[in-house]
Write an enzyme that holds these catalytic residues in place. Structure first.
Site, PDB file in Angstrom:
ATOM      1  N   HIS A   1     -49.393  72.473  35.990  1.00  0.00           N
ATOM      2  CA  HIS A   1     -48.756  73.684  36.509  1.00  0.00           C
ATOM      3  C   HIS A   1     -47.627  73.375  37.486  1.00  0.00           C
ATOM      4  O   HIS A   1     -46.674  74.157  37.599  1.00  0.00           O
ATOM      5  CB  HIS A   1     -49.804  74.581  37.177  1.00  0.00           C
ATOM      6  CG  HIS A   1     -50.743  75.215  36.193  1.00  0.00           C
ATOM      7  ND1 HIS A   1     -50.381  76.265  35.383  1.00  0.00           N
ATOM      8  CD2 HIS A   1     -52.029  74.922  35.870  1.00  0.00           C
ATOM      9  CE1 HIS A   1     -51.404  76.610  34.614  1.00  0.00           C
ATOM     10  NE2 HIS A   1     -52.418  75.806  34.897  1.00  0.00           N
ATOM     11  N   ASP A  46     -37.097  84.347  27.457  1.00  0.00           N
ATOM     12  CA  ASP A  46     -38.453  83.815  27.564  1.00  0.00           C
ATOM     13  C   ASP A  46     -38.428  82.315  27.279  1.00  0.00           C
ATOM     14  O   ASP A  46     -37.838  81.872  26.279  1.00  0.00           O
ATOM     15  CB  ASP A  46     -39.377  84.530  26.574  1.00  0.00           C
ATOM     16  CG  ASP A  46     -40.841  84.164  26.791  1.00  0.00           C
ATOM     17  OD1 ASP A  46     -41.484  84.808  27.636  1.00  0.00           O
ATOM     18  OD2 ASP A  46     -41.313  83.228  26.122  1.00  0.00           O
ATOM     19  N   ILE A  47     -39.076  81.524  28.142  1.00  0.00           N
ATOM     20  CA  ILE A  47     -39.119  80.071  27.960  1.00  0.00           C
ATOM     21  C   ILE A  47     -40.002  79.745  26.760  1.00  0.00           C
ATOM     22  O   ILE A  47     -41.136  80.227  26.660  1.00  0.00           O
ATOM     23  CB  ILE A  47     -39.660  79.375  29.227  1.00  0.00           C
ATOM     24  CG1 ILE A  47     -38.768  79.683  30.429  1.00  0.00           C
ATOM     25  CG2 ILE A  47     -39.745  77.867  29.018  1.00  0.00           C
ATOM     26  CD1 ILE A  47     -39.319  79.198  31.756  1.00  0.00           C
ATOM     27  N   THR A  52     -24.771  84.630  37.128  1.00  0.00           N
ATOM     28  CA  THR A  52     -24.612  86.057  37.373  1.00  0.00           C
ATOM     29  C   THR A  52     -23.775  86.287  38.620  1.00  0.00           C
ATOM     30  O   THR A  52     -23.656  85.415  39.477  1.00  0.00           O
ATOM     31  CB  THR A  52     -25.979  86.748  37.528  1.00  0.00           C
ATOM     32  OG1 THR A  52     -26.787  86.018  38.481  1.00  0.00           O
ATOM     33  CG2 THR A  52     -26.719  86.805  36.205  1.00  0.00           C
ATOM     34  N   ASN A 108     -47.141  73.609  30.280  1.00  0.00           N
ATOM     35  CA  ASN A 108     -48.133  73.624  31.361  1.00  0.00           C
ATOM     36  C   ASN A 108     -49.349  72.767  31.000  1.00  0.00           C
ATOM     37  O   ASN A 108     -49.860  72.004  31.831  1.00  0.00           O
ATOM     38  CB  ASN A 108     -48.580  75.057  31.642  1.00  0.00           C
ATOM     39  CG  ASN A 108     -47.802  75.689  32.779  1.00  0.00           C
ATOM     40  OD1 ASN A 108     -47.275  74.985  33.644  1.00  0.00           O
ATOM     41  ND2 ASN A 108     -47.718  77.005  32.783  1.00  0.00           N
ATOM     42  N   GLU A 143     -43.300  83.678  32.375  1.00  0.00           N
ATOM     43  CA  GLU A 143     -42.155  82.849  32.002  1.00  0.00           C
ATOM     44  C   GLU A 143     -41.026  83.686  31.407  1.00  0.00           C
ATOM     45  O   GLU A 143     -40.104  83.162  30.778  1.00  0.00           O
ATOM     46  CB  GLU A 143     -42.580  81.782  30.993  1.00  0.00           C
ATOM     47  CG  GLU A 143     -43.025  82.288  29.642  1.00  0.00           C
ATOM     48  CD  GLU A 143     -44.501  82.609  29.563  1.00  0.00           C
ATOM     49  OE1 GLU A 143     -45.048  82.607  28.448  1.00  0.00           O
ATOM     50  OE2 GLU A 143     -45.115  82.862  30.621  1.00  0.00           O
ATOM     51  N   ASP A 199     -43.997  75.041  37.266  1.00  0.00           N
ATOM     52  CA  ASP A 199     -43.259  75.679  38.360  1.00  0.00           C
ATOM     53  C   ASP A 199     -41.848  75.115  38.473  1.00  0.00           C
ATOM     54  O   ASP A 199     -40.887  75.845  38.760  1.00  0.00           O
ATOM     55  CB  ASP A 199     -44.003  75.480  39.682  1.00  0.00           C
ATOM     56  CG  ASP A 199     -45.277  76.314  39.768  1.00  0.00           C
ATOM     57  OD1 ASP A 199     -45.450  77.221  38.916  1.00  0.00           O
ATOM     58  OD2 ASP A 199     -46.092  76.065  40.670  1.00  0.00           O
ATOM     59  N   ASP A 210     -22.241  89.413  41.667  1.00  0.00           N
ATOM     60  CA  ASP A 210     -22.773  90.448  42.546  1.00  0.00           C
ATOM     61  C   ASP A 210     -23.006  91.773  41.817  1.00  0.00           C
ATOM     62  O   ASP A 210     -23.822  92.584  42.259  1.00  0.00           O
ATOM     63  CB  ASP A 210     -21.819  90.685  43.718  1.00  0.00           C
ATOM     64  CG  ASP A 210     -21.786  89.512  44.680  1.00  0.00           C
ATOM     65  OD1 ASP A 210     -22.729  88.698  44.633  1.00  0.00           O
ATOM     66  OD2 ASP A 210     -20.820  89.396  45.456  1.00  0.00           O
TER      67      ASP A 210
END
Length: 353
Positions: free
Chosen positions: A235, A222-223, A253, A230, A265, A239, A255
């Site tokens: 906003h 979580d940010i 990450t 924001n 977020e 983004d 496959d």
């Protein structure tokens, strides 16, 4: 010569039609109704456009497997339906099926015409073997020339139709794959969306249940102070932060893993074949990489903000349901937030058996 021309392979056409042909064959093999949903399910599988579906449907289509209408419906609902783009996917699948059917009809009509040309050759061959007169030879020659010209015209027309149809089918196939990919993806970050995450997590659990030596870890991230970012910078800036995190998670990450935007977020990573130690190490690397980023305002070069992220990590425990491992990872994330943010908290060691 003409038959050889008719049978020449067109690689682009073959590639475009392969998933459609295999889908229709599977519909017949398993006696499934040829509905748009069933066709889309099988076409998506053979096109390789939906990894969670591919993994689950492969077992049904393996030798000795079964695929009933009930199974197909459940797989469709779990892996394809329920997204905002479902109508577009269905429409695309229907148009692709229609185009493939039209092409098949054209090829079938050409084969029938070619068979008629073969019958004409057989007929005049028999006549010519019976010591024909000069007049009969001339009649046969005129007839054969006429039949050949008609066959050539049909052949040229079919070649043009095949070329147009191949391009049309290739475009429909591309559009369908892109629509299916969009249905599984978060538009802002490019990561998997919540629906895709849920399906991947279920599949990971099923895999561990069938293989006692298999495991995975779940990272919930979580940010930190995202609402404040924001409020202070707007906003559009928020983004940009979400996209930045999305690129970082995607780069970290492989496959066998899945990185997803879980909501708002909050993000999630299913780390395949990894225990708690590997999960914590990856989460710490992500936190460190993000901590080192400085977001700069375009034009002025001013440093706008430093972004950090908190993470909780849980290793899957045999017998757990999806909600259980999510809840444990969430509790660890809450602990990371409670104890200062910008840190990683694993679930207690005693909880990982």
């Amino acid at each position: 010569v003409m038959q050889g021309q008719m049978q020449q392979a067109d690689p682009d056409l073959d590639r475009a039609l392969a998933p459609a042909h295999r889908a229709w064959e599977a519909l017949r093999q398993y006696a499934l109704p040829p509905s748009p949903r069933n066709y889309e399910l099988l076409h998506t599988f053979f096109a390789g456009a939906n990894p969670p579906l591919s993994e689950r449907l492969a077992a049904c289509l393996a030798p000795g497997g079964t695929l009933t209408e009930e199974q197909a419906s459940a797989l469709y609902d779990a892996c394809i339906a329920g997204t905002a783009t479902e109508a577009s996917v269905l429409d695309g699948a229907g148009r692709l099926a229609e185009a493939a059917g039209t092409l098949a009809e054209r090829v079938a009509g050409s084969r029938k015409a070619l068979a008629g040309y073969g019958d004409a050759l057989t007929h005049w061959s028999g006549r010519l073997n019976a010591r024909p007169t000069a007049d009969e030879l001339m009649t046969a020659l005129v007839a054969l020339i006429g039949e050949t010209e008609q066959a050539q015209t049909r052949n040229h027309l079919l070649e043009e139709q095949l070329s147009v149809s191949a391009a049309h089918i290739a475009k429909l196939h591309k559009d369908l794959v892109e629509t299916q990919r969009a249905a599984a993806t978060d538009a802002l970050t490019g990561l998997a969306n919540r629906k895709t995450f849920d399906g991947f997590l279920r599949d990971s659990i099923a895999r561990t249940r069938s293989d006692s030596g298999s495991t995975f870890s779940l990272l919930m991230l979580d940010i930190d102070h995202f609402k404040g970012l924001n409020d202070r910078h707007g906003h559009r800036f928020g983004d940009q932060v979400l996209r930045l995190v999305g690129r970082l998670l995607s780069a970290k990450t492989t496959d066998r893993d899945l990185a997803a935007r879980y909501g708002g977020e909050e993000f999630a990573i299913v780390l395949g074949e990894a225990g708690i130690g590997a999960g914590v190490a990856l989460a710490q690397e992500i936190c460190g990489r993000l901590r080192g980023q400085r977001l700069v305002k375009r034009g002025t070069g001013d440093v706008v903000a430093q972004v950090t992220i908190s993470a909780g990590v849980a290793q899957y425990r045999p017998g757990e349901a999806a909600r259980d491992v999510i809840e444990r990872a969430d509790r660890a994330l809450y602990e990371a937030k409670r104890t200062g943010r910008d840190r990683v908290c694993p679930t207690p060691r005693a909880a990982v058996a």
